[in-house]
Design an enzyme around this catalytic site. Structure first.
Site, short mmCIF file in Angstrom:
data_model
loop_
_atom_site.label_atom_id
_atom_site.label_comp_id
_atom_site.label_asym_id
_atom_site.label_seq_id
_atom_site.Cartn_x
_atom_site.Cartn_y
_atom_site.Cartn_z
N SER A 139 72.59 18.38 68.19
CA SER A 139 71.23 17.90 68.47
C SER A 139 70.37 19.04 68.99
CB SER A 139 71.27 16.79 69.52
OG SER A 139 69.96 16.42 69.93
N TYR A 188 73.23 12.71 77.30
CA TYR A 188 73.25 13.09 75.89
C TYR A 188 73.05 14.59 75.73
CZ TYR A 188 72.11 12.86 70.89
OH TYR A 188 72.09 13.03 69.52
#
Length: 260
Positions: free
Chosen positions: A142, A155
């Site tokens: 990501s 995250y």
């Protein structure tokens, strides 16, 4: 000369980016093993795919955090279908919460999948690839791995750890001719993305950015589609990228100004 049979392993294959990767691989005529925890989503995916896909795929419902079950499935794929030539690891979860308020169980669930389970997966598949002196892995990371986000601390931290874990595996596996790379998506039209949208913050605001949340917009003025990410993954799995390893390919429309 006919190529030896081999299989592409895709995790998180029932939805979003993993589903797009699987579909693209099947369109290209590859043998694909689909792994996902969501049995119902896997079944729905199969129903909506063309019939000609069926002869080249196998499905496995498994929680990647269950190391024993995951290892058994990988061994079954290797012994009953074909050696794993490539891995596309797209499984992921998101728990939204300020870190100051986050429940420990939620934090641990994110870290367990993105770090612990990924370690087990890359180790098991990497050992098999190393024994054959051939293989390629692409891990879907990501752009949040290097960009702090409000309400996404678990995250961000887990993806940062996953990126470094992948690069270290890549370094160790390079002597065996095995390549490991990362594709880092930004905002992509998936269920994970839409769960972050609220009444007053949806696609238009994501593209435009929100300075109050310290979020830049997307210079290309569009949300990525899952197939945009799948194409990048496919390139890094293919022989066209045969001299690329330890690379982090940012696919976010310029949202992080390509800063690492």
């Amino acid at each position: 000369m006919t190529a030896s049979p081999s299989v592409y392993l895709v995790t998180g294959a029932a939805n979003g980016i993993g589903k797009a990767i699987s579909s693209l691989l099947l369109q290209k005529g590859h043998q694909v093993a689909l792994l996902d925890k969501d049995t119902k989503a896997l079944e729905n995916t199969l129903k909506n795919w063309p019939q000609y896909f069926q002869k080249n795929l196998s499905c496995w419902s498994v929680d990647l955090c269950n190391q024993q079950a995951m290892n058994q499935i990988i061994e079954q794929i290797e012994s009953q279908i074909a050696p794993i030539k490539c891995l596309a690891h797209a499984a992921g979860i998101l728990r939204l919460s300020p870190l100051l308020d986050m429940q420990c169980d939620d934090f641990h669930s994110v870290m367990t999948l993105h770090v612990n389970a990924s370690f087990n997966l890359l180790q098991k598949v990497g050992q098999a690839m190393a024994s054959r002196n051939h293989g390629a892995m692409v891990i879907v990371g990501s752009n949040a791995a290097s960009t702090p986000r409000k309400n996404m601390g678990a995250y961000c931290a887990s993806k940062a750890a996953l990126h470094m874990l992948t690069k270290c595996f890549a370094l160790e596996l390079s002597e065996f001719g095995v390549r490991c790379n990362i594709v880092s998506p930004g905002s992509t039209r998936t269920l994970m993305q839409t769960q972050m949208w609220q009444q007053n913050f949806q696609e238009e605001q994501t593209i435009g950015g929100d300075l109050s949340q310290f979020r830049l917009g997307i210079p290309l003025q569009k949300i990525a589609e899952p197939m945009d990410i799948a194409q990048a993954v496919y390139f890094l799995l293919s022989d066209q990228s045969g001299h690329i390893t330890m690379h982090d390919l940012r696919v976010d429309g310029g949202a992080t100004l390509d800063q690492r």
